[in-house]
Design a protein around this motif. Sequence first.
Motif: not given
Length: 244
Positions: A71-89
């Motif tokens: 949502x708007x108003x949130x600029x920075x996010x740190x996703x937790x790694x998941x060994x069964x997925x790749x993750x991108x911002x």
Amino acid sequence: MSTRHSKRPLLIGTGALAAAAALILGGAAAANAHVSIAEGPVEAGSYSILTLGVPHGCDGAATTKVAIQIPDGINAVTPTRNSLYTVEKVMEDLDTPITDSHGNEVTERVAQVVYTATTPLPDGQRDAFELSLQIPEDAAETTLYFPTVQTCEQGETAWVQIPEEGQDGHDLDTPAPGVDVIAASAAGSHGHGDATDASADAHEDSASATAAADQTALVITSLAVGSIGLIVAVIALLRGRKKA
């Protein structure tokens, strides 16, 4: 990784109970069948970890990707790694650059976090995705929604419906996961005072403990002296009887 995008009666009774339980549990399962956020409420301005749960696939099909809109108003996010997925911002430019708490100019924000399965998530299994972020300070008494698109081996489900004012989100078919935000507590503003009070309490407790220890030592000493006196008296009495 970041990218951008501009047994009879008894059995009968038991059966009835089982049926009732099934209805209750079935209803509970249905109520929890949506993609949702586990936490809440959270405080405005707080740093939080939100856990988004995906409980099933798309009409029986395994899940291959989960795209979470920030949502708007949130600029920075740190996703937790998941060994069964790749993750991108997925990043996007801000309409107006801002200055962060460290004085740095910020010109872009995280618009989406996308988890792509290296091994599809079976329909009969669930998974959870964690996002570390700061809740906007001006979001108190609102609900922050994180519209999420769940892509499967066949088809997809867009969990993006946001309730209108006065509408119950549970009435929606595919509601967007959300988290309620409350006003920040004033506890933090009294931190120094709390520390001072805690120090005073600790000092008082220490003094009380010392006094108790001193009193215990005095009692032990008195008992010891009394015991010695009693022994001396008994010995004197026995000697007196022998002489007689």
